[in-house]
Every structure is written in structure tokens, then in C-alpha cells.
Design a protein around this motif. Structure first.
Motif, mmCIF file in Angstrom:
data_model
loop_
_atom_site.group_PDB
_atom_site.id
_atom_site.type_symbol
_atom_site.label_atom_id
_atom_site.label_comp_id
_atom_site.label_asym_id
_atom_site.label_seq_id
_atom_site.Cartn_x
_atom_site.Cartn_y
_atom_site.Cartn_z
ATOM 1 N N VAL A 112 0.822 -1.196 0.000
ATOM 2 C CA VAL A 112 0.000 0.000 0.000
ATOM 3 C C VAL A 112 0.863 1.255 0.000
ATOM 4 O O VAL A 112 0.716 2.141 -0.835
ATOM 5 N N ASP A 117 -7.062 5.680 5.677
ATOM 6 C CA ASP A 117 -7.409 4.964 4.455
ATOM 7 C C ASP A 117 -6.341 3.932 4.109
ATOM 8 O O ASP A 117 -6.640 2.779 3.771
ATOM 9 N N GLN A 118 -5.096 4.337 4.209
ATOM 10 C CA GLN A 118 -4.010 3.403 3.906
ATOM 11 C C GLN A 118 -4.031 2.226 4.865
ATOM 12 O O GLN A 118 -3.849 1.072 4.474
ATOM 13 N N THR A 145 -6.557 1.014 6.445
ATOM 14 C CA THR A 145 -7.679 0.130 6.125
ATOM 15 C C THR A 145 -7.310 -0.791 4.961
ATOM 16 O O THR A 145 -7.581 -1.998 5.002
ATOM 17 N N ARG A 146 -6.692 -0.221 3.953
ATOM 18 C CA ARG A 146 -6.301 -1.037 2.806
ATOM 19 C C ARG A 146 -5.303 -2.111 3.209
ATOM 20 O O ARG A 146 -5.338 -3.244 2.722
ATOM 21 N N GLN A 202 -7.040 -4.933 4.994
ATOM 22 C CA GLN A 202 -7.771 -5.797 4.068
ATOM 23 C C GLN A 202 -6.871 -6.820 3.384
ATOM 24 O O GLN A 202 -7.324 -7.876 2.964
#
Lengths: 399, 466
Positions: B212, B238-239, B241-242, B245
Motif C-alpha cells: 500500500v 485509508d491506507q 484500512t487497505r 484488508q
């Protein structure tokens, strides 16, 4: 509370080392572009990142050359950043050319790590092998590059015989202290060294000629030739003199060899056993012969190469010498099946002997005229353990 | 342990730029009323005090709505002292060499004036560092003073300033970015002796981070969102979260971003510990070990060799002068292309150092440069001397070998060549080494070594002809 071992210190500021190179935005932009053209960002982001880092390393290297080596011209048209080599993507900048020297840049994030991880391809693949490996530190966020030092390929080859390289996935782990931590020395070598003085492992060294160029050595203040894989001059053996190179390469010169010296030392005894066996095969070793041996280790296999030389009386105008090579093991056990002994001259393969079941020795004998030169290789299952050059050079005077 | 007054006396910047300490009467009254037991004692246990204040800060007490604010204010006072201490420490460690004082650093981090309310300010207005400290502080993770220091160290503007002064600190996120999976594996297994399960987890986290963060960083540079020397910032929500995932549940059971963030920080810390503990690498600035200077071999019986040696001594001077000229021109040419404004500074600095024996600090003052570090960086004397040395060797070898042909028979030439190189190399090294040793001590009078004398001669000639 974060568990902190006693030696922990919090991260702290440091002074930039003198001579650290600061890249410009333009150089960084170029590096980004290079990374996009070499690696497909969609399929492999790791490759793209590493290419970017390598491109930064190259930019820093070029900057450093411009500052301190402006007389040297860098040719990067064949570099692995311009085009992928046939063997595939490699995590280094290879095939850089300065004069007749090939260089390979290896980027590291920190000089505090005592281990450098080299892509296997840049060590094993003849197409990528450089004369010099150069370690370059890159700190991307600060756009900083530091040229740390270099390692000559022949030194790497010698070192790995002494301590086999540790492989992890696609890399070899090399101690950082094998590198000479002085970029100025690299400049000196690029300016003054004779490229033929660095024998790359799979090449044959050309015939030894009196060097007309300056070959000053400032690395060890010792005879420069000690650092190169020049041919062993067996003439000196016959005068009971050990070539300094030979000592460097850990050959052991045996005392004057006569059948009568039986029992003096176990090695001599061993060689005498061999000599007796050879005698029965019709090969007799004269009294004035001299012998030396060298143990060669690769992983858990150890073999011993004996070289016995003697001059043939000059019956005609072409005096000759004889090189008798015997490959065995220090313990006298059988050689591993598939061990090979090969002899080449400058043009072709002359002899090849391979060990079969229960064979304690391989041997071969070559007669040659003065100045002829031979390359002897010991290999096992295609992997070359060792390559040695022999020549007979009567012109060499001794100091 | 320390004076309790740190909790109501705020360190801030005065209009003059100096620091001043302001007693905040509301904070003092609040503290003395709530914590009378501590006020009596000369020293207080910071941990206890902070715990209590934090608790107050976090609980909404409707009967006393401004207690939160006041508790926060007390902590802000304490924090200001810690920030000041860090600035002082930096000044002591680097200020002299790199040309800054604590006053230069204050505006970046010592920026709480004690006026702004902690709880009502909208996010868009200017927020002092102390606010950031209090917002992110987790007593389970670290002590408050440690946290303050850490945030000071990650202050972008402070870092940028120090970077210009030649002082840098690599961020956690850059370290993670550039450490490869295989390296981390080795570090955690061999140095930290973690179990293979722990090592595997860390490596997978790193890999997710790489996937990421690196991509984003490259893209940001491409799009011009990140220009130049931009510190790697902590990963955004956001990073994170990615990244989460990308990780399977067995590897990352706790799926919260903040948990991942703290795990990543731990990994960064582990890498730093490894780097710090490694044996110090041979520094590039280390001088070479002294050599025995061998005189060129003399054979008194050979008059030819005597004459040859005379030639040698002459040629040494001639070639040294040439080498100095070449090396200086090269350096000037390079500076001309890259930073033309530095050319005059360079020539002056070179002259002041060798011809007048000024120290780096004095040169900086004389030439109006920021600090001695800037001078050292400009001169790069070690590299300069090496360049002179190599040019001299090549020139001298050339000249002497030409002359030697007159004296020596061809068959001896090769031998002579080798002996010559070794002898020359040692001679030249001695010349350079004398210069090196001399350079380590400033002496306010012209330097005496052959190197320095000839360089001065050249610089003076150059001045008079330009």
C-alpha cells in the motif's frame, strides 16, 4: 508500556556524513520514470519500488563521478535499468561501463547492517558479472545517496571459496566488511588498474605479458599482483621459490621431493604413495621435480590438488616442462562421483578426467614449452570449484 | 521527578524570540485546589500527576465543565517544558557545528501560547504541537515525556529545518518502506530471537505495508503531491484500512487500524534497535593508518641512480603543482555547474584554511556561512586530497618512467616500474598524510606541509592572474 530492552535508545538525529550526495527533484523524477518503464506497476509493485531505488542509486553514483571522477566516462547504455537482461529483472544496476571495467551498483537502506544481500544473478551469471560491485546507500525520503565502497569480483570469488555464501531465496548474504569502504580507492582502480588484472571466474586469463601501463596499488601497500589471479609461475617452484601469489592462494610448497624422503611428513608420504602408483602406470617423477598442493573446499566436499613440475632436458631448441596434476582428497578417500579435472590452454580444452565409482585420484600430465600457459579447473556436477593458471616463465627474475 | 510548578508555568516564545516562562494563574489555582497534597511537596511523581490530570481531562463533568480544559492546560505546561528540553538537547549536540541555536528551533515546536482552548478549536485552525501530543497520547504505550520527544522528532517543519543544517532523522515509515522482507526476517530471527510465528506475522505485516505505502508514495511523487525531500508521513486511516484488508485474520486478529499502526511502529523500532546495536562501520572519514615512509632505494655506487633521484625530486614539485591545479579546477568546474554561488566561497575557504590556518568555524564566520559543518561540506577535503594524490601519482609515474628509459636497460624497466610505483605511492601518501594530520589542528598561521605550501602558492598565483 512498550517493552524496551536495556540497550534501547530512542531514534535520534544524526549529522549527515560529509560527501553525502543530495539528489535534485529532477533526478528523482527521472528515477520514477525509469521505474515505470522497467517494471509493470500493475503486476509487481515490489519490482517497481526496487527499480526506483536502484535508479536513485545510479543518479547518486553519477553525481559523485561528476564531482570526483570527471575524467572517467560512464556508459550506461547497456545497463539493466535501460533494458531487462535476458535472465530477467535483477535487483541491482548492472552492466555499467567505465573504460574497460564493468560495474554493478547495489543499493542498501542502511550502512549499519553488517550484511549486504546480493541478487544471486549478479554473482553467478557471467552475463551480469562486474569487475566491481559498489555498495550505495539510498535514503529515499531525504533524497540522500552515499557511495560506501566496492568489492572486486576476484576477491569475492576467492572469499566465497573460503567461506561459502549463504543463500536466502534469490539472494546471497555477503558481509559488508568484504567491501573496501573507500570510494576514492575505487576511483584509483578505475583510473590506473589494468583490466586484465581482474580475472573474472569463467573467463580465461590471457597470456601474461609485461605490463606497460602503470599499475599502482594503494590498497594494501603490498605487491599488487598478490591481489589478482595471475598465473602461477612454476619456474619459481623449481628454484625452490614460492611465488608470492601462490602463498596468497594458499598453496603449500612441498620440500624437495625424492622417493627417499619417505616418512618425513604425512603429505609427502601421501604423494609418494601416489607416485608409486603412477610409477606402475609408467609415469615417473624425476628427482628434481617440485610439488605443491592446495586443498579446495566447497560446502562439505574437500579435495586436494597436487601439482608436480619438472623441466625436461633441452634436447632440442625447444626446452620443455612437465606439469603433473593429481586430484585427490586429503584423507585418501574416493573422490565424489562426477568430480572433474580439466586442463585448457588459451584456445581449447586439452584434457578432461572425471571420477567414477571408488576412484581415489584423478591425474593428468602435460608437457609444454616455456611461456605456454594452462588453466586447470576442478569442478563437481557442472559447478566450478576452482580455476588455477599455470605458466613457466623463465624471464621472471626474482627479488 | 521535578518541580510541581511545571504544571502551571508555561514555556513559550516571547516577542523577541527568546523563551519566557509565564505563570498561568487559572491553571495554578486549579492545580492547587484539586491537588493540594502535591503542592506541599517539593518534588512530585510525574506519573501520578499525569494520570490524574488525564483522567480529569477525559471525564465530562457537567457540574464543572471547564475542568477538562484546565487539566489539559496543566498538561500543556508540562509538555512545554519537555519540548524546550528537547530543543536544548539538540542545540547542545549539533548547534555549534551545524549553526543553529534553540531559538531557531522554538518556532517549530514550542508554539503553544496557552490561550487557545483545547476542546473547542475547530480542526482547521493552527494547532500547537502540544495539542497533537495530548490527542494521540496513550499511557499504555509510553510515558508522556517520551511521547513529547517522539512527536517533536516527527515534526515536519523542524525536520526540514534541521535537514538544511545537515542534521537528519529517518522516519519510522521510511525505514519500513526500505527494509526488505528478507532483511526483516533476518533481523527478527537472528538479532531479536523471535519465534518463527512472530517473525512470519511481522513479515506479512511489512509486506502489506509495502504494497500500500510504496505504491502510494510512488504515485504521490509522480503526481507532484510529494516533491523533493518529503518525510514519509504515518499511514493515513485509508491506507491502514487497505493494509488491513490485505491481511488474513490469522495474521491480524485485531482488525483495528490503530492496532496495525502500533504493530508497524514496533517493527520500525525493532529495526532501529538492530541498526543501533550493530558494530560501528568503518567511517569514511577515518584516516588511514600511518605508513612507514620508505626512501627510494639508493645504490650509492650508481651515479646514474643519483641523478635520477635528483630528477625525481624536481618532478615531484612540478607534478604536485600540476595535480593541485587540476584538482582545484575540477572542483571549481563542478561547483560552477551545480552551485555557481559557491565558487567564490570555495576558493576563499580553501585559501583561509591552508594559507592562514583558520579553523572551520572561523572560516564560517569570516565568509558568512551558517556553520563549520557547511564549510566542511563545501570543501570535502578528504576527497580533494585523494584526487590530488591520484593525479600526482599518474603524472609522476609518467614523467619518471620517461626519464627512467634513459637510465635503465629495457629488461630492467619492468622491475623498475614496479619498484617505482610502490616507492612513489608511499612518498606521495606521506605528503598527503602530512597534510591530513596538519588539517586536524587549526593553527592561525599558514600551514607548513608541502601540500599546503604548494596549494597556497597556486591559489595566490590564481588570484593575481584573475
Amino acid at each position: 508500556m512498550i517493552d524496551q530492552p536495556f540497550y534501547l535508545t530512542e531514534p535520534d538525529w544524526d549529522a549527515l556524513p560529509i560527501g553525502t550526495i543530495e539528489l535534485s527533484s529532477r533526478q528523482v523524477d527521472l528515477a520514477i520514470q525509469t521505474s515505470q518503464s522497467i517494471a509493470n506497476p500493475d503486476t509487481n509493485s515490489e519490482m517497481q519500488w526496487q527499480t526506483y531505488i536502484n535508479a536513485l542509486a545510479l543518479a547518486g553514483f553519477k553525481e559523485w563521478l561528476e564531482a570526483w571522477g570527471s575524467d572517467l566516462h560512464l556508459d550506461e547504455t547497456q545497463s539493466t535499468l535501460q533494458a531487462l537482461p535476458p535472465s530477467g529483472w535483477v535487483d541491482a544496476v548492472c552492466n555499467l561501463q567505465i573504460g574497460s571495467f564493468r560495474l554493478c551498483l547495489v543499493a542498501v537502506p542502511s550502512l549499519a547492517d553488517p550484511v549486504v544481500m546480493l541478487d544471486k544473478a549478479i554473482v553467478d551469471s557471467p552475463a551480469l558479472l562486474p569487475h566491481f560491485y559498489v555498495v550505495v546507500q539510498v535514503i529515499e525520503e531525504d533524497m540522500l545517496v552515499q557511495i560506501y565502497g566496492y568489492l572486486q569480483a576476484d576477491r569475492l570469488a576467492r572469499q566465497r571459496h573460503l567461506s561459502p555464501l549463504r543463500a536466502i531465496d534469490r539472494t546471497y548474504s555477503i558481509p559488508l566488511n568484504w567491501f573496501t569502504p573507500d570510494p576514492n580507492e575505487l576511483l584509483l582502480n578505475l583510473r590506473c588498474l589494468d583490466v586484465n588484472a581482474i580475472a573474472l571466474p569463467t573467463e580465461t586469463t590471457p597470456i601474461e605479458t609485461a605490463p606497460t601501463e602503470m599499475v599502482p596499488d594503494s590498497t594494501s601497500r603490498a605487491s599488487f599482483s598478490a591481489l589478482t589471479q595471475q598465473a602461477i609461475n612454476v619456474r619459481l617452484w623449481l628454484r625452490d621459490q614460492l611465488d608470492p601469489i601462490v602463498a596468497e592462494l594458499s598453496w603449500v610448497l612441498m620440500p624437495a621431493f625424492t622417493p627417499a624422503t619417505a616418512g618425513l611428513r604425512s603429505t609427502v608420504g601421501e604423494l609418494e604413495n601416489i607416485a608409486e602408483a603412477l610409477d606402475r602406470l609408467g609415469i615417473s617423477i624425476p628427482v628434481q621435480a617440485r610439488a605443491a598442493y592446495r586443498d579446495i573446499a566447497q560446502g562439505s566436499i574437500v579435495v586436494r590438488l597436487y601439482a608436480v613440475v619438472w623441466e625436461l632436458p633441452a634436447a632440442n631448441t625447444n626446452p620443455e616442462w612437465v606439469l603433473l596434476l593429481i586430484l585427490g582428497t586429503p584423507t585418501g578417500h574416493s573422490l565424489p562421483i562426477g568430480t572433474r579435472l580439466q586442463v585448457n590452454d588459451t584456445e581449447q580444452l586439452l584434457v578432461e578426467e572425471a571420477a567414477t565409482v571408488d576412484q581415489p585420484y584423478l591425474y593428468t600430465q602435460i608437457a609444454a614449452t616455456w611461456h605456454e600457459q594452462f588453466q586447470v579447473s576442478v569442478s563437481f556436477n557442472q559447478q566450478v570449484f576452482e580455476t588455477v593458471q599455470f605458466s613457466f616463465n623463465p624471464d621472471t627474475t626474482t627479488n | 521527578m521535578g518541580s510541581v510548578s511545571r504544571y502551571w508555568r508555561l514555556v513559550r516564545i516571547a516577542a523577541s524570540g527568546d523563551r519566557k516562562v509565564e505563570e498561568l494563574t487559572n491553571a495554578k489555582a486549579f492545580f492547587q485546589q484539586r491537588f493540594t497534597r502535591w503542592v506541599e511537596s517539593m518534588d512530585v511523581a510525574d506519573l501520578e500527576v499525569q494520570q490524574a490530570l488525564l483522567l480529569l481531562m477525559q471525564t465530562k463533568d457537567n457540574s464543572n465543565p471547564n475542568y477538562r480544559e484546565l487539566a489539559g492546560l496543566c498538561l500543556r505546561c508540562y509538555i512545554s517544558h519537555e519540548i524546550e528540553q528537547e530543543c536544548i538537547r539538540l542545540e547542545q549536540k549539533f548547534g555549534d557545528r551545524h549553526g543553529f541555536t534553540r531559538r531557531d528551533l522554538f518556532p517549530f515546536v514550542l508554539n503553544d501560547e496557552g490561550r487557545q482552548p483545547l476542546f473547542q478549536s475547530p480542526d482547521s485552525t493552527y494547532r500547537p504541537l502540544a495539542f497533537q501530543v495530548l490527542q494521540t497520547f496513550d499511557p499504555k504505550q509510553a510515558k508522556l515525556n517520551t511521547w513529547v520527544t517522539r512527536l517533536v522528532k516527527s515534526c515536519r517543519t523542524l525536520n526540514a529545518f534541521l535537514r538544511e543544517c545537515g542534521v537528519y532523522l529517518e522516519s519510522d515509515w521510511s525505514i519500513l518502506n526500505q527494509t526488505r522482507r528478507e532483511q526483516l526476517q533476518r533481523i527478527l530471527t537472528e538479532f531479536h530471537a523471535l519465534s518463527s510465528v512472530e517473525v512470519e506475522q511481522a513479515c506479512q505485516l511489512l509486506q502489506a505495508y509495502h504494497q500500500v505505502y510504496r505504491q502510494d508514495r510512488l504515485m504521490q511523487r509522480q503526481q507532484g503531491l510529494v516533491k523533493g525531500k518529503e518525510k514519509c508521513m504515518p499511514p493515513t486511516p485509508d491506507q491502514l484500512t487497505r493494509m488491513v484488508q490485505l491481511l488474513d485474520a490469522p495474521i491480524l486478529a485485531n482488525r483495528s487500524s490503530s492496532y496495525l499502526l502500533s504493530k508497524l511502529q514496533t517493527i520500525a523500532l525493532q529495526i532501529r534497535q538492530f541498526r543501533l546495536a550493530a558494530p560501528p562501520m568503518q567511517s569514511l572519514n577515518q584516516t588511514e593508518t600511518p605508513l612507514d615512509v620508505a626512501a627510494p632505494q639508493r645504490d650509492e655506487a650508481e651515479a646514474e641512480q643519483q641523478e635520477f633521484l635528483q630528477v625525481y625530486r624536481e618532478q615531484l614539485l612540478i607534478c604536485l603543482d600540476e595535480a593541485l591545479e587540476q584538482a582545484t579546477s575540477d572542483r571549481v568546474g563542478y561547483l560552477q555547474r551545480k552551485k555557481p554561488q559557491n565558487v567564490e566561497l570555495y576558493m576563499n575557504a580553501l585559501h583561509l584554511f591552508h594559507c592562514q590556518g583558520y579553523s572551520m568555524g572561523e572560516i564560517a564566520r569570516q565568509l558568512g556561512m551558517r556553520a563549520q559543518d557547511a564549510v566542511t561540506r563545501l570543501l570535502e577535503l578528504k576527497n580533494f586530497r585523494a584526487a590530488v594524490q591520484q593525479k600526482l601519482l599518474i603524472l609522476l609515474c609518467d614523467r619518471l618512467l620517461d626519464r627512467a628509459k634513459i637510465y635503465a636497460a629495457p629488461s630492467c624497466l619492468q622491475q623498475l616500474n614496479q619498484r617505482l610505483e610502490v616507492a612513489l605511492d608511499e612518498q606521495i601518501a606521506a605528503v598527503i598524510q602530512a597534510a591530513e594530520i596538519e588539517a586536524t589542528v587549526a593553527r592561525n598561521c599558514p600551514l607548513e606541509s608541502l601540500f599546503a605550501r604548494r596549494l597556497c602558492h597556486y591559489l595566490d598565483t590564481r588570484r593575481s592572474t584573475s
